[in-house]
Enzyme design. Structure first.
Site, PDB file in Angstrom:
ATOM      1  N   SER A   1       3.140  -9.973   6.267  1.00  0.00           N
ATOM      2  CA  SER A   1       2.961  -8.554   6.600  1.00  0.00           C
ATOM      3  C   SER A   1       3.801  -8.223   7.819  1.00  0.00           C
ATOM      4  O   SER A   1       4.163  -9.118   8.600  1.00  0.00           O
ATOM      5  CB  SER A   1       1.490  -8.297   6.928  1.00  0.00           C
ATOM      6  OG  SER A   1       1.321  -7.007   7.486  1.00  0.00           O
TER       7      SER A   1
ATOM      8  N   TYR B   1      -6.478  -9.989  12.124  1.00  0.00           N
ATOM      9  CA  TYR B   1      -5.658  -9.810  10.902  1.00  0.00           C
ATOM     10  C   TYR B   1      -4.208 -10.154  11.237  1.00  0.00           C
ATOM     11  O   TYR B   1      -3.552 -10.911  10.512  1.00  0.00           O
ATOM     12  CB  TYR B   1      -5.767  -8.376  10.368  1.00  0.00           C
ATOM     13  CG  TYR B   1      -4.866  -8.186   9.149  1.00  0.00           C
ATOM     14  CD1 TYR B   1      -5.168  -8.816   7.947  1.00  0.00           C
ATOM     15  CD2 TYR B   1      -3.704  -7.420   9.219  1.00  0.00           C
ATOM     16  CE1 TYR B   1      -4.326  -8.688   6.839  1.00  0.00           C
ATOM     17  CE2 TYR B   1      -2.862  -7.288   8.124  1.00  0.00           C
ATOM     18  CZ  TYR B   1      -3.179  -7.919   6.938  1.00  0.00           C
ATOM     19  OH  TYR B   1      -2.343  -7.804   5.841  1.00  0.00           O
TER      20      TYR B   1
HETATM   21  P1  NDP Z   1      -5.799  -5.363  -2.495  1.00  0.00           P
HETATM   22  O1  NDP Z   1      -7.085  -5.222  -1.754  1.00  0.00           O
HETATM   23  O2  NDP Z   1      -5.382  -4.277  -3.403  1.00  0.00           O
HETATM   24  O3  NDP Z   1      -5.807  -6.736  -3.316  1.00  0.00           O
HETATM   25  C1  NDP Z   1      -6.226  -7.924  -2.688  1.00  0.00           C
HETATM   26  C2  NDP Z   1      -6.364  -9.018  -3.727  1.00  0.00           C
HETATM   27  O4  NDP Z   1      -6.763 -10.232  -3.055  1.00  0.00           O
HETATM   28  C3  NDP Z   1      -7.411  -8.708  -4.770  1.00  0.00           C
HETATM   29  O5  NDP Z   1      -6.947  -9.092  -6.046  1.00  0.00           O
HETATM   30  C4  NDP Z   1      -8.588  -9.578  -4.365  1.00  0.00           C
HETATM   31  O6  NDP Z   1      -9.297 -10.010  -5.516  1.00  0.00           O
HETATM   32  C5  NDP Z   1      -7.871 -10.781  -3.731  1.00  0.00           C
HETATM   33  N1  NDP Z   1      -8.749 -11.508  -2.822  1.00  0.00           N
HETATM   34  C6  NDP Z   1      -9.233 -11.081  -1.625  1.00  0.00           C
HETATM   35  N2  NDP Z   1     -10.044 -12.015  -1.107  1.00  0.00           N
HETATM   36  C7  NDP Z   1     -10.078 -13.045  -2.004  1.00  0.00           C
HETATM   37  C8  NDP Z   1     -10.737 -14.299  -2.035  1.00  0.00           C
HETATM   38  N3  NDP Z   1     -11.546 -14.694  -1.052  1.00  0.00           N
HETATM   39  N4  NDP Z   1     -10.547 -15.097  -3.104  1.00  0.00           N
HETATM   40  C9  NDP Z   1      -9.743 -14.716  -4.114  1.00  0.00           C
HETATM   41  N5  NDP Z   1      -9.071 -13.558  -4.140  1.00  0.00           N
HETATM   42  C10 NDP Z   1      -9.245 -12.728  -3.089  1.00  0.00           C
HETATM   43  O7  NDP Z   1      -4.705  -5.613  -1.358  1.00  0.00           O
HETATM   44  P2  NDP Z   1      -3.086  -5.748  -1.418  1.00  0.00           P
HETATM   45  O8  NDP Z   1      -2.633  -5.932  -2.798  1.00  0.00           O
HETATM   46  O9  NDP Z   1      -2.542  -4.649  -0.622  1.00  0.00           O
HETATM   47  O10 NDP Z   1      -2.895  -7.083  -0.566  1.00  0.00           O
HETATM   48  C11 NDP Z   1      -2.346  -8.273  -1.086  1.00  0.00           C
HETATM   49  C12 NDP Z   1      -1.764  -9.079   0.055  1.00  0.00           C
HETATM   50  O11 NDP Z   1      -0.767  -8.329   0.726  1.00  0.00           O
HETATM   51  C13 NDP Z   1      -2.773  -9.469   1.127  1.00  0.00           C
HETATM   52  O12 NDP Z   1      -2.479 -10.793   1.549  1.00  0.00           O
HETATM   53  C14 NDP Z   1      -2.503  -8.475   2.263  1.00  0.00           C
HETATM   54  O13 NDP Z   1      -2.863  -8.990   3.508  1.00  0.00           O
HETATM   55  C15 NDP Z   1      -1.020  -8.293   2.118  1.00  0.00           C
HETATM   56  N6  NDP Z   1      -0.468  -7.054   2.679  1.00  0.00           N
HETATM   57  C16 NDP Z   1      -0.954  -5.827   2.300  1.00  0.00           C
HETATM   58  C17 NDP Z   1      -0.398  -4.677   2.832  1.00  0.00           C
HETATM   59  C18 NDP Z   1      -0.893  -3.299   2.517  1.00  0.00           C
HETATM   60  O14 NDP Z   1      -0.659  -2.379   3.330  1.00  0.00           O
HETATM   61  N7  NDP Z   1      -1.530  -3.074   1.392  1.00  0.00           N
HETATM   62  C19 NDP Z   1       0.748  -4.753   3.749  1.00  0.00           C
HETATM   63  C20 NDP Z   1       1.146  -6.084   4.093  1.00  0.00           C
HETATM   64  C21 NDP Z   1       0.586  -7.177   3.551  1.00  0.00           C
HETATM   65  P3  NDP Z   1     -10.903 -10.077  -5.643  1.00  0.00           P
HETATM   66  O15 NDP Z   1     -11.474  -9.068  -4.710  1.00  0.00           O
HETATM   67  O16 NDP Z   1     -11.153  -9.789  -7.095  1.00  0.00           O
HETATM   68  O17 NDP Z   1     -11.213 -11.491  -5.283  1.00  0.00           O
HETATM   69  C1  8X3 Z   2      -1.182  -4.693   6.137  1.00  0.00           C
HETATM   70  C2  8X3 Z   2      -0.462  -3.531   6.678  1.00  0.00           C
HETATM   71  O1  8X3 Z   2      -0.287  -1.848   8.563  1.00  0.00           O
HETATM   72  O2  8X3 Z   2      -2.293  -3.208   8.509  1.00  0.00           O
HETATM   73  O3  8X3 Z   2      -0.625  -5.910   6.413  1.00  0.00           O
HETATM   74  O4  8X3 Z   2      -0.204  -4.174   9.159  1.00  0.00           O
HETATM   75  S1  8X3 Z   2      -0.837  -3.204   8.313  1.00  0.00           S
END
Ligand code: NDP
Ligand code: 8X3
Length: 250
Positions: A138, A151
Site C-alpha cells: 500500500s 495499518y
Molecule cells: P476488501 O475488503 O474489498 O477485500 C479484502 C479481502 O481480504 C476479502 O476477500 C476478505 O475476505 C480477505 N480477508 C480479510 N481478512 C482475511 C482473513 N483473516 N483471512 C482470509 N481472508 C481475509 O479490500 P481490498 O480488496 O481493498 O484489499 C485487498 C488488499 O489490498 C489488502 O491487503 C489491503 O490492505 C490492500 N490495499 C487496499 C487499498 C484500498 O484502498 N482498498 C489500498 C492499498 C492496499 P473474507 O472477508 O471473506 O475473509
Molecule cells: C489502503 C489505502 O489510504 O488507507 O492501504 O493507505 S490507505
C-alpha cells in the site's frame, strides 16, 4: 496451463485479480473466509471458462491454511503464481484510542497471514526452480498518516518482507513483486469502519478513487512481463491523491 492462488478473493482486488487471471488463461485457486461469496466468485470464474477451486480458511490460522493447501487436488497442486492479497485495516483511531484487538487483527492478517501462505507455497516453487509472488502492499507502506499507525506498520512490514524474500529467493528462480495502491473503493473502508457504509463512502467524497480493475491492470502488467523482467513494485494512486494525506477534492 499455469496455476495461481489468490488470497482474499471474496471481494475487492482479490476478486478482480482472480477474474483477470482467469481471462489470462490461468487455473485459479481462490481463498477467503466467506464461503458463499467464494462460491459465487468460483461460479463467475467457471462462467468464463476458468478452472477454479475455492478454499475457505482464515489466513491467520496456519493449520487450516496448511491442510487446505496440502490437500489440493493434483491439478491445482503446482502453484506458479501466489497473490498475497488478503488484508484489512481495522479502525483509524489515534494510537492512544485504538483497541489492542484491532492492532492484533491487522498484524495477524496482513503480516502473519502473508508469511503463513508464503511459507506453504515457497518450498514447491523452489523445488521447481520457478514461481512468482505478488504481495499487496500500500501507499501506507511508504508513508504513515494520522490514525494509520499499525495499518501503516503492517504495510511497511510487507515491504520489508517483499525485499527480504527477493534477496533470499533470487537465486532460486522465484520472482517477487508488490503492488502499492493508494485510495481504492472496495469493501476496504467498510471493513475498516466496522460496516459503517456512510463513513466508508465519505472516504472517497469529491474525488475519483482507484477501483479493483485498476489493480487487476497492474497485476496483469506484472505477470505478463517476459522471464528476464521483474517488476519490483507498482505504486499507484488516484490522480487526485499526491500522498497519504494530500488529496484534491471537488
Ligand atoms: P476488501 O475488503 O474489498 O477485500 C479484502 C479481502 O481480504 C476479502 O476477500 C476478505 O475476505 C480477505 N480477508 C480479510 N481478512 C482475511 C482473513 N483473516 N483471512 C482470509 N481472508 C481475509 O479490500 P481490498 O480488496 O481493498 O484489499 C485487498 C488488499 O489490498 C489488502 O491487503 C489491503 O490492505 C490492500 N490495499 C487496499 C487499498 C484500498 O484502498 N482498498 C489500498 C492499498 C492496499 P473474507 O472477508 O471473506 O475473509
Ligand atoms: C489502503 C489505502 O489510504 O488507507 O492501504 O493507505 S490507505
Amino acid at each position: 496451463m499455469k496455476t495461481a492462488l489468490v488470497t482474499g478473493a471474496t471481494a475487492g482486488f482479490g476478486r478482480a485479480v482472480a477474474l483477470r487471471l482467469g481471462k489470462l488463461g490461468y487455473r485459479v485457486i481462490i481463498t477467503g473466509r466467506r464461503e458463499e461469496r467464494l462460491r459465487a466468485v468460483a461460479e463467475e470464474l467457471h462462467s468464463i471458462g476458468t478452472e477454479a477451486l475455492a478454499l475457505t480458511f482464515d489466513v491467520r490460522n496456519f493449520e487450516a491454511a496448511r491442510k487446505a493447501i496440502e490437500g489440493l487436488p493434483a491439478k491445482f497442486q503446482n502453484i506458479d503464481l501466489l497473490v498475497n492479497n488478503a488484508g484489512l485495516a481495522a479502525g483509524q483511531a489515534t494510537f492512544d484510542k485504538s483497541e489492542l484487538l484491532n492492532f492484533e487483527r491487522m498484524i495477524d492478517t496482513n503480516i502473519k497471514g502473508l508469511i503463513y501462505i508464503s511459507k506453504l507455497v515457497v518450498p514447491q516453487m523452489i523445488a521447481r526452480g520457478s514461481g512468482h509472488i505478488v504481495n499487496l502492499s500500500s501507499i501506507a507502506g511508504v508513508e504513515v498518516y494520522p490514525g494509520g499507525n499499525i495499518y501503516c506498520a503492517t504495510k511497511h512490514a510487507v515491504n520489508a518482507i517483499t525485499k527480504g524474500m527477493r534477496l533470499d529467493l533470487i537465486d532460486k528462480g522465484v520472482k517477487i513483486s508488490s503492488i502499492s495502491p493508494g485510495m481504492a473503493e472496495t469493501e476496504f473502508s467498510l471493513a475498516r469502519f466496522d460496516g459503517n457504509a456512510q463513513k466508508a463512502k465519505d472516504v472517497y467524497k469529491g474525488l475519483v478513487p482507484l477501483n479493483a480493475e485498476d489493480i487487476a491492470d497492474a497485476l496483469e502488467f506484472i505477470v505478463t512481463r517476459p522471464p528476464h523482467v521483474c517488476i519490483q513494485d507498482i505504486l499507484i494512486t488516484p490522480s487526485a491523491q499526491a500522498n497519504t494525506y494530500l488529496t484534491v477534492r471537488k
